[in-house]
Design an enzyme around this catalytic site. Structure first.
Site, PDB file in Angstrom:
ATOM      1  N   MET A  72       2.466  -1.416   4.308  1.00 39.15           N
ATOM      2  CA  MET A  72       2.815  -0.259   3.477  1.00 39.15           C
ATOM      3  C   MET A  72       4.073  -0.567   2.656  1.00 39.15           C
ATOM      4  SD  MET A  72       0.356   1.759   4.340  1.00 39.15           S
ATOM      5  CE  MET A  72       0.812   3.264   3.469  1.00 39.15           C
ATOM      6  N   CYS A  73       4.034  -0.212   1.386  1.00 37.38           N
ATOM      7  CA  CYS A  73       5.162  -0.442   0.473  1.00 37.38           C
ATOM      8  C   CYS A  73       6.457   0.151   1.018  1.00 37.38           C
ATOM      9  CB  CYS A  73       4.823   0.188  -0.881  1.00 37.38           C
ATOM     10  SG  CYS A  73       6.190   0.324  -2.026  1.00 37.38           S
ATOM     11  N   PHE A  74       6.356   1.356   1.583  1.00 41.31           N
ATOM     12  CA  PHE A  74       7.572   2.038   2.024  1.00 41.31           C
ATOM     13  C   PHE A  74       8.134   1.473   3.327  1.00 41.31           C
ATOM     14  CE2 PHE A  74       6.229   4.980  -1.198  1.00 41.31           C
ATOM     15  CZ  PHE A  74       7.432   5.427  -1.719  1.00 41.31           C
ATOM     16  N   ALA A  91       0.832  -1.204   0.000  1.00 36.77           N
ATOM     17  CA  ALA A  91       0.000   0.000   0.000  1.00 36.77           C
ATOM     18  C   ALA A  91       0.870   1.259   0.000  1.00 36.77           C
ATOM     19  CB  ALA A  91      -0.901  -0.001   1.224  1.00 36.77           C
TER      20      ALA A  91
END
Lengths: 222, 133
Positions: A119-121, A56
């Site tokens: 979350m992607c990050f 995400a």
């Protein structure tokens, strides 16, 4: 984002790169992510589901870019990881021109890595772009019918749900990033971008796909 | 040499035909393109429900690797009668043995099934791969 999908599906579309930011800010889920495994998805005011993979992303304080083209395009030939490497090399060069020492993570972990946020990050791999020990660029792809859509998200800094990410000092406007990327694609990859507008058919399909991305059933399909 | 008892799609799916059914999977080349030898790169595979009717060339499933979602294309037309129950939880099988244990779906061939011209024999498929390498 609906237009990205339309350009992926339109086999007649020329290779296309787009740059945009989101208003209002939204959280996008990866295509296969489980809604329940992304806590921020229950809180964010606007949630969409991408057709590309990965984790995400909170689209705030960032530049989104997309590339839609055929899989025969030299940027995308060969293994998936090679295509990420080629594009990330160009993104790093653009960031370097802005005074940022961005590089591929390689081995190890990052200060921005975090558990169980979805979350992607907060999740990094060797091919991810980082600076100051934190992830600053997220990437994902969709491959269908001999074509590919590449999504990239370059952070200017943290946001409500993308916490602890790399900060891009001195850049106040995402369009500065877009300009440098355009320059680097021309100088280093020989790709000269020209302004273009979508066809009527692409706009119609974009509206449909954009509505689907926001559709509650699609967003919560997993 | 890859198995010569089956046929191949240019999009790197294989199909092994019996009298009334066809078993399909993806090739070692496809797996390598998807995850470059890192079997942990394959993260999710979505396969069809039993009873779904697929057309030759149509997408029957999707697979995610290295944050890239790719289509799985059916080489034949028919009804899905079996799905490999091991795959979803053990994607490493696709790397370990794409030809046998890594099968994905079995399809009962439609009555009007005819071999599609896009299907390649192993020699033609190897030539296709050689052009890409």
């Amino acid at each position: 984002m609906g237009l990205d999908g339309a350009l992926l599906e339109d086999a007649d579309a020329p290779p296309t790169m787009r740059f945009y930011s989101w208003s209002p800010p939204a959280l996008s889920l990866g295509y296969f992510q489980r809604f329940a495994e992304v806590p921020a998805a229950s809180e964010a005011a606007v949630v969409v589901r991408r057709i590309t993979g990965g984790g995400a992303i909170h689209h705030a304080n960032e530049l989104t870019f997309s590339i839609a083209t055929s899989l025969g395009n030299p940027l995308f030939q060969g293994p998936v990881t090679r295509s990420y490497a080629r594009i990330h090399e160009l993104v790093c060069a653009a960031l370097s021109k802005l005074g940022c020492e961005a590089a591929l993570r390689g081995d190890g972990t990052l200060l921005s890595d975090a558990q169980a946020t979805g979350m992607c990050f907060h999740h990094s791999t060797a091919l991810d772009i980082a600076w100051a020990g934190r992830k600053g660029v997220g990437s994902a792809q969709r491959r269908t019918g001999g074509r590919v859509l590449h999504h990239g998200s370059i952070k200017l800094g943290s946001s409500q749900y993308d916490t602890g990410v790399a900060e891009l000092d001195g850049i106040a406007d995402p369009s500065e990033l877009a300009w440098e990327l355009t320059e680097v694609f021309r100088e280093q990859a020989g790709i000269r971008l020209q302004p273009g507008v979508p066809t009527r058919e692409e706009r119609m399909l974009a509206d449909e796909l954009g509505e689907r991305a926001l559709d509650r059933d699609f967003v919560r399909r997993r | 040499m890859r198995p010569d008892d089956r046929q191949y799609l240019p999009s790197h799916e294989w199909v092994k035909l019996d009298e009334h059914t066809a078993t399909s999977g993806i090739t070692d080349f496809a797996v390598d393109e998807l995850c470059s030898g890192n079997e942990g790169g394959l993260v999710y595979c979505d396969l069809p429900e039993l009873g779904r009717v697929v057309d030759a060339g149509e997408t029957f499933g999707e697979i995610e690797s290295v944050k890239a979602v790719s289509d799985l294309n059916s080489p034949v037309s028919g009804e899905v009668v079996e799905v490999n129950p091991e795959i979803e939880d053990h994607l490493e099988i696709l790397s370990d043995d794409p030809w046998d244990r890594g099968w994905l779906i079995r399809v009962k061939l439609s009555s009007d099934h005819v071999a599609k011209p896009e299907l390649l024999d192993v020699v033609a498929y190897e030539e296709l791969i050689a052009e890409k390498e």
